[in-house]
Every structure is written in C-alpha cells, then in structure tokens.
Design an enzyme around this catalytic site. Structure first.
Site, mmCIF file in Angstrom:
data_model
loop_
_atom_site.group_PDB
_atom_site.id
_atom_site.type_symbol
_atom_site.label_atom_id
_atom_site.label_comp_id
_atom_site.label_asym_id
_atom_site.label_seq_id
_atom_site.Cartn_x
_atom_site.Cartn_y
_atom_site.Cartn_z
ATOM 1 N N GLY A 47 0.783 -1.239 0.000
ATOM 2 C CA GLY A 47 0.000 0.000 0.000
ATOM 3 C C GLY A 47 0.811 1.284 0.000
ATOM 4 N N ASP A 106 1.168 2.962 4.441
ATOM 5 C CA ASP A 106 0.087 3.752 3.845
ATOM 6 C C ASP A 106 -0.871 4.278 4.902
ATOM 7 O OD1 ASP A 106 -0.823 1.190 4.429
ATOM 8 O OD2 ASP A 106 -1.816 0.854 2.508
ATOM 9 N N ASP A 109 -4.343 1.849 10.961
ATOM 10 C CA ASP A 109 -5.749 1.531 11.231
ATOM 11 C C ASP A 109 -5.836 0.974 12.646
ATOM 12 O OD1 ASP A 109 -8.395 0.912 11.093
ATOM 13 O OD2 ASP A 109 -8.193 -0.719 9.676
ATOM 14 N N LYS A 137 -6.258 6.675 10.652
ATOM 15 C CA LYS A 137 -7.710 6.638 10.866
ATOM 16 C C LYS A 137 -8.017 7.046 12.288
ATOM 17 C CE LYS A 137 -9.297 3.140 7.693
ATOM 18 N NZ LYS A 137 -9.990 1.860 7.495
ATOM 19 N N PHE A 158 -13.342 2.843 5.015
ATOM 20 C CA PHE A 158 -12.415 2.099 4.174
ATOM 21 C C PHE A 158 -12.100 2.920 2.930
ATOM 22 C CE2 PHE A 158 -10.709 -1.204 1.492
ATOM 23 C CZ PHE A 158 -9.896 -1.862 2.409
ATOM 24 N N VAL A 159 -10.836 3.275 2.752
ATOM 25 C CA VAL A 159 -10.443 4.161 1.653
ATOM 26 C C VAL A 159 -9.552 3.426 0.648
ATOM 27 C CG1 VAL A 159 -10.619 6.278 3.014
ATOM 28 C CG2 VAL A 159 -8.465 5.051 2.970
ATOM 29 N N ASP A 165 -5.617 -0.371 -1.582
ATOM 30 C CA ASP A 165 -6.447 -1.246 -2.404
ATOM 31 C C ASP A 165 -7.690 -1.736 -1.687
ATOM 32 O OD1 ASP A 165 -5.015 -3.029 -0.541
ATOM 33 O OD2 ASP A 165 -5.912 -4.626 -1.724
ATOM 34 N N ARG A 171 -5.441 0.693 -6.624
ATOM 35 C CA ARG A 171 -4.197 1.329 -6.151
ATOM 36 C C ARG A 171 -3.768 2.469 -7.061
ATOM 37 N NH1 ARG A 171 -2.242 -1.970 -2.080
ATOM 38 N NH2 ARG A 171 -2.416 -4.218 -2.358
HETATM 39 P P1 IMP Z 1 -3.417 -1.995 10.809
HETATM 40 O O1 IMP Z 1 -2.438 -3.100 11.009
HETATM 41 O O2 IMP Z 1 -4.815 -2.385 11.239
HETATM 42 O O3 IMP Z 1 -2.998 -0.650 11.355
HETATM 43 O O4 IMP Z 1 -3.646 -1.855 9.253
HETATM 44 C C1 IMP Z 1 -2.736 -1.343 8.451
HETATM 45 C C2 IMP Z 1 -2.800 -1.990 7.080
HETATM 46 O O5 IMP Z 1 -4.125 -2.400 6.693
HETATM 47 C C3 IMP Z 1 -2.391 -0.936 6.100
HETATM 48 O O6 IMP Z 1 -1.023 -1.076 5.823
HETATM 49 C C4 IMP Z 1 -3.268 -1.215 4.893
HETATM 50 O O7 IMP Z 1 -2.584 -2.048 3.993
HETATM 51 C C5 IMP Z 1 -4.476 -1.926 5.409
HETATM 52 N N1 IMP Z 1 -5.630 -0.992 5.540
HETATM 53 C C6 IMP Z 1 -6.137 -0.499 6.683
HETATM 54 N N2 IMP Z 1 -7.182 0.324 6.452
HETATM 55 C C7 IMP Z 1 -7.328 0.361 5.107
HETATM 56 C C8 IMP Z 1 -8.239 1.076 4.232
HETATM 57 O O8 IMP Z 1 -9.110 1.854 4.641
HETATM 58 N N3 IMP Z 1 -8.069 0.850 2.918
HETATM 59 C C9 IMP Z 1 -7.115 0.023 2.403
HETATM 60 N N4 IMP Z 1 -6.235 -0.644 3.186
HETATM 61 C C10 IMP Z 1 -6.349 -0.481 4.524
HETATM 62 MG MG MG Z 2 -0.464 -2.385 3.987
#
Ligand code: IMP
Ligand code: MG
Length: 188
Positions: A47, A106, A109, A137, A158-159, A165, A171
């Site tokens: 991402g 990227d 979350d 987020k 979700f973006v 993606d 992407r």
């Molecule tokens: P985390 O581990 O939950 O912080 O998620 C991070 C990873 O989840 C990011 O590197 C993204 O690849 C993916 N991700 C989280 N939210 C989104 C979204 O809204 N759109 C697309 N990919 C996301």
């Molecule tokens: Mg990622």
C-alpha cells in the site's frame, strides 16, 4: 473506476502539497539530531508504494531503502484479520546500529502492522526508529500508537487509491476516496 467512489476524500494536488511539507518536516527533524544525516527507509508494501515514490523524491538525504511486506486485509476483508509480516524482514540488515530508521506505511488503522514491524526492528538496535504514515484513521486504537508522522487524519472509513487497495484493485487511482456500496458488493 471513479464511478466506484462514493466520495473523493483527498485530491491529488492536496496530497502532493502535504507530501512535500512532510518531507521538509522530516528533513528538519533529522538535521536537529546528533547524526550523520543518512537515513534508512523501510517501506511496508504494497500500500505504501505511491506515497514512498513521491516522498523519497522530496528527501535530499543519502538513504538506503529496504522493502518489507505485510498484510492484514486479505481479499475482500475490510477489517483486519491479524497481521502477517512476510519473510521479507530478511531484506533488512540484522544490525541497524547507528542508523536513523524511518518506517513508512500507507495507513494506521488498528496499529497491528506497525506494532509488529517496530517490535521486530527495535531488536536490531537502530539509533532512532521513527514511523510515518500517509493516513491515520481516527479510532481509539490508533490513539495509543506513538506515530512520529502522519500526513492526514481521516474518518474511520475504508479508503482506496494512491496505493491503497480493495481486493487488490484501485491502487492506481491518483486521489484517495471512499468506495460506494455497489463497488463493495461487486467484489464480495
Ligand atoms: P493496521 O495493522 O490495522 O494498522 O492496518 C494497516 C494496514 O491495513 C495498512 O497497511 C493497509 O494495507 C491496510 N488498511 C487499513 N485500512 C485500510 C483502508 O481503509 N483501505 C485500504 N487498506 C487499509
Ligand atoms: Mg499495507
């Protein structure tokens, strides 16, 4: 593809301007450190590809780049399924002594990805370990994660686009947007 978006969240001009600003901030922070000014960038694939491509061209420092890969949203999942850091951590030197390291992703979350990556990298003894994301987020979990840089704070939606993606698609959109229900259902 644009029709699959319910809303454009951030347009490309705004992204470009903010990425330049972020590069200036990183450069100023690095200049203020006791350090030779060389950095080690660790982008988390996939991402972050577009963000990283744009950011590094605004950073004048000598740098090395080691790519790693993590995924927590397999296929059409829009909530995290637990983070997997692929065997790509072997791309990063075992010893980061004396290095000023910047991990780039990227989006923050749940924070699982960066928590797992920074836990592992810290064992390699870097002089500094900083984290930078394009998007953060607004959720309760992300508040706990000590990010050093975030280009934009966004609502908990979700973006896609600018590298991010849904099921591997979108992407290449030059801007960031929120998918509409029809597009989500088509992939489900
Ligand atoms: P985390 O581990 O939950 O912080 O998620 C991070 C990873 O989840 C990011 O590197 C993204 O690849 C993916 N991700 C989280 N939210 C989104 C979204 O809204 N759109 C697309 N990919 C996301
Ligand atoms: Mg990622």
């Amino acid at each position: 593809m644009r029709n699959d978006l319910q809303q454009t969240l951030i347009d490309r001009g705004t992204i470009a301007q903010r990425v330049r600003e972020l590069a200036r901030q990183i450069t100023a922070d690095l200049a203020a450190e006791e350090h030779d000014g060389e950095i080690t960038l660790i982008p988390v694939l996939t991402g972050s590809i577009i963000f990283v491509a744009d950011l590094i061209r605004e950073l004048p420092q000598r740098m090395k780049i080691h790519l790693i890969s993590a995924s927590s949203y397999p296929g059409t999942a829009t909530t995290s399924q637990g983070v997997k850091i692929q065997e790509t951590l072997s791309n990063v030197p075992d010893d980061l002594t004396g290095r000023y390291v910047l991990v780039l992703d990227d989006i923050l979350d749940s924070g699982q990805t960066l928590r797992a990556v920074t836990r592992e990298l810290n064992t390699r003894n870097p002089q500094a370990l900083k984290t930078c994301v394009l998007l953060r987020k607004r959720r309760t979990e992300t508040v706990d994660f000590p990010l050093d840089y975030a280009a934009f704070d966004i609502p908990d939606e979700f973006v896609v686009g600018y590298g991010l993606d849904y099921d591997g698609y979108y992407r290449n959109l030059p801007h960031l947007g929120v998918l509409n229900k029809d597009a989500l259902e088509q992939h489900a």
